[in-house]
Scaffold this active site. Structure first.
Site, mmCIF file in Angstrom:
data_model
loop_
_atom_site.group_PDB
_atom_site.id
_atom_site.type_symbol
_atom_site.label_atom_id
_atom_site.label_comp_id
_atom_site.label_asym_id
_atom_site.label_seq_id
_atom_site.Cartn_x
_atom_site.Cartn_y
_atom_site.Cartn_z
ATOM 1 N N ARG A 1 32.742 -30.481 -39.069
ATOM 2 C CA ARG A 1 31.945 -30.769 -40.260
ATOM 3 C C ARG A 1 32.597 -31.788 -41.185
ATOM 4 O O ARG A 1 31.950 -32.702 -41.688
ATOM 5 C CB ARG A 1 31.719 -29.453 -41.026
ATOM 6 C CG ARG A 1 31.014 -29.616 -42.351
ATOM 7 C CD ARG A 1 31.225 -28.378 -43.212
ATOM 8 N NE ARG A 1 32.629 -28.207 -43.521
ATOM 9 C CZ ARG A 1 33.228 -27.027 -43.681
ATOM 10 N NH1 ARG A 1 32.535 -25.919 -43.565
ATOM 11 N NH2 ARG A 1 34.503 -26.961 -43.956
ATOM 12 N N PRO B 1 32.137 -20.758 -50.307
ATOM 13 C CA PRO B 1 32.706 -21.105 -48.996
ATOM 14 C C PRO B 1 32.799 -22.618 -48.844
ATOM 15 O O PRO B 1 32.231 -23.364 -49.642
ATOM 16 C CB PRO B 1 31.682 -20.526 -48.031
ATOM 17 C CG PRO B 1 30.381 -20.644 -48.761
ATOM 18 C CD PRO B 1 30.702 -20.474 -50.229
ATOM 19 N N CYS B 2 33.476 -23.059 -47.796
ATOM 20 C CA CYS B 2 33.525 -24.483 -47.473
ATOM 21 C C CYS B 2 32.128 -24.940 -47.095
ATOM 22 O O CYS B 2 31.372 -24.151 -46.560
ATOM 23 C CB CYS B 2 34.427 -24.735 -46.281
ATOM 24 S SG CYS B 2 36.122 -24.390 -46.666
ATOM 25 N N PRO B 3 31.775 -26.153 -47.283
ATOM 26 C CA PRO B 3 32.596 -27.258 -47.782
ATOM 27 C C PRO B 3 32.516 -27.430 -49.292
ATOM 28 O O PRO B 3 33.001 -28.421 -49.806
ATOM 29 C CB PRO B 3 31.945 -28.470 -47.107
ATOM 30 C CG PRO B 3 30.487 -28.116 -47.106
ATOM 31 C CD PRO B 3 30.428 -26.619 -46.905
ATOM 32 N N GLN C 1 40.757 -21.566 -47.697
ATOM 33 C CA GLN C 1 40.634 -22.715 -46.806
ATOM 34 C C GLN C 1 40.938 -24.031 -47.511
ATOM 35 O O GLN C 1 41.372 -24.994 -46.885
ATOM 36 C CB GLN C 1 39.210 -22.738 -46.253
ATOM 37 C CG GLN C 1 38.945 -23.779 -45.212
ATOM 38 C CD GLN C 1 39.660 -23.473 -43.926
ATOM 39 O OE1 GLN C 1 39.609 -22.366 -43.459
ATOM 40 N NE2 GLN C 1 40.344 -24.446 -43.375
#
Lengths: 424, 78
Positions: A246, B17-19, B46
């Site tokens: 991603r 959460p990512c992104p 993360q």
């Protein structure tokens, strides 16, 4: 001395680069010692099957479960004990570093994203017979063509997924505030200490359980021990296959993707040597199922924010978002298992199981694999260059536009002054 | 932490959460003037692999990365 060591190894995160390469080496040994791949989704699908059994259904008669097997309990299967080991390893790592906190999703939108993304990913992974592990990280080193097809389809899927996640509707609501240097409350030292000890307790209990299992089955005991190490690796280094794909598209970051290619490169030669010694690599149908499954999987993991491996450690850290991803994964995988009979023949089982070692001969297959890995690495480098060049030119355009605006403003200014003067 | 650094702006991102933490950080950095400092505080583990790495890739200076339990703090200079 102990404190520095403790801080470096148990508290601070590890470099993902080294950890991914270590995982590559370890996954080769895992194959040699257990005869199975380091994989998780197959076992999660079986858990879905067990849940259905509790409700009186008979999933063991479904064709899909006949292929992947649904005998006994997780404790009787390599995949089962390995995953239990992984959860244990993750938990120990989380406790050592005091990285445990119930982190609630910031909105209901995120829960929907987690659940739906998780379901799409679970469905796609099982359609392609593997996730980022069995159809990618540990699949490519098996020389099975389907893993290559899956990897490229998944890369395309994550591109679509990235476009969806960045739509304004899904954006984060965090806002920029003036000032800074907020005091972060120091964690209670007693809690830190207790959790550190509890981490060791979990670790010791998991190792003891592995040794106990080893008494009745060497293979299962070893699988569990190695699962613990895999768990430590993924949590301590925050290994994320989703971000590898991603973030190339979103921010141009290629660090994790490059690490994964190197990790596979070290794994390939290990698996090759086992195959030369007489082991059979795991080869699967190189059919449209790998394309469709890979695409869906790629879209799903990006919407959800993590794949099957990724949610495991995040869920244990207390990131509630990833509990939903996990549930979604298992539900999606079970739905695929239910509908397998409909799609199996046209999409998968009628297609050949192609192994590069058979197709090009042993040395040829090895060479082609390294060639493809090298090519992927070059593609990543080219993409990175293209991405940042584009960024730069966009930046320059912006600066030029701003300058133009200023000039226009200056030209308009006298008129504005004149109007305000008449108004006065 | 070096006492001399005084961030001009801060961004707190919790439970995301990512992104999203990395994207929000990069967008925030775009709105800063050269020489200004942004402080990012997040509980997304993360981010340790994302935010400092991205900041460097975009030509920003990473002044500090610190970890306090689940909280991560990044100081980034444009």
């Amino acid at each position: 001395m102990w404190l520095t060591f403790k801080n470096q190894f148990f508290i601070k995160f590890w470099s993902p680069f080294t950890a991914v390469i270590a995982a590559g080496i370890l996954s080769s040994y895992f194959f040699g010692l257990t005869g199975s791949l380091w994989a998780v989704t197959g076992e999660f699908t079986r858990w879905g099957g067990h849940v259905l059994q509790w409700f009186g259904a008979e999933p063991e008669t479904w064709e899909y479960f006949k292929i992947i097997g649904l005998n006994g309990t997780p404790l009787d299967r390599v995949g089962g004990v390995m995953i239990i080991g992984m959860f244990g390893g993750c938990m120990a790592a989380v406790l050592w570093a005091n990285n445990l906190k119930l982190r609630m999703p910031s909105s209901k939108k995120r829960i929907a994203q987690a659940l739906i993304g998780g379901m799409i990913a679970g469905f796609g992974a099982r359609l392609a017979m593997g996730c980022n592990l069995a159809a990618f990280f540990t699949g490519i080193p098996q020389f099975t063509l389907h893993a290559w097809i899956f990897a490229f389809a998944a890369a395309a899927g994550t591109y679509i997924g990235a476009k969806i996640t960045l739509m304004p509707f899904f954006r984060s609501s965090a806002t920029l505030k003036v000032g800074g240097l907020k005091k972060i409350p120091k964690p209670n030292p007693n809690q830190v200490q207790n959790r550190f000890r509890l981490g060791w307790l979990v670790f010791a209990a998991m190792v003891a359980l592995s040794l106990y299992i080893m008494q009745s089955s060497t293979k299962l005991g070893i699988a569990m021990l190695m699962g613990i190490i895999f768990g430590l690796l993924i949590e301590r280094a925050q290994i994320c296959f989703t971000s590898a794909f991603r973030d190339m598209w979103i921010t141009g970051r290629t660090h994790m993707a490059k690490a994964i290619i190197l990790g596979m490169a070290v794994s390939v030669i290990g698996i090759y040597s086992y195959v030369q010694l007489g082991m059979t690599p795991k080869t699967l149908w190189a059919g449209p199922n790998a394309v469709i499954g890979g695409l869906l999987f790629g879209i799903g993991i990006v919407i959800a924010g993590g794949c099957e491996t990724g949610w495991m450690y995040r869920a244990l850290e207390g990131q509630v978002h990833f509990w939903w991803v996990g549930i979604g994964n298992i539900v999606g995988a079970t739905i695929l298992a239910y509908y397998w009979d409909v799609v199996a023949e046209p999409l998968a089982t009628n297609w050949d199981k192609v192994n590069l070692l058979d197709l090009f001969g042993p040395l040829g297959g090895l060479g082609v694999t390294y060639l493809l890995l090298g090519l992927s690495f070059v593609l990543i480098l080219v993409w990175e260059l293209h991405f940042f060049n584009k960024q730069k030119s966009q930046q320059q355009e912006l600066v030029a536009k701003l300058a133009e605006l200023k000039v226009a403003e200056l030209k308009a200014a006298p008129a504005a002054i004149a109007t305000s003067a008449t108004q006065a | 932490m070096p006492a001399s650094i005084v961030p001009d702006y801060n961004l707190e991102i919790y439970g995301e959460p990512c992104p999203y933490p990395a994207v929000a950080t990069l967008e925030a950095m775009q709105s800063l003037k050269a020489g200004e400092v942004l402080e990012v505080i997040t509980d997304c583990s993360q981010s340790i692999n994302n935010i400092p790495n991205d900041a460097k890739n975009y030509g920003y200076e990473v002044l500090e990365v610190s970890q306090q339990g689940v909280m991560l703090r990044f100081l980034l200079k444009k």
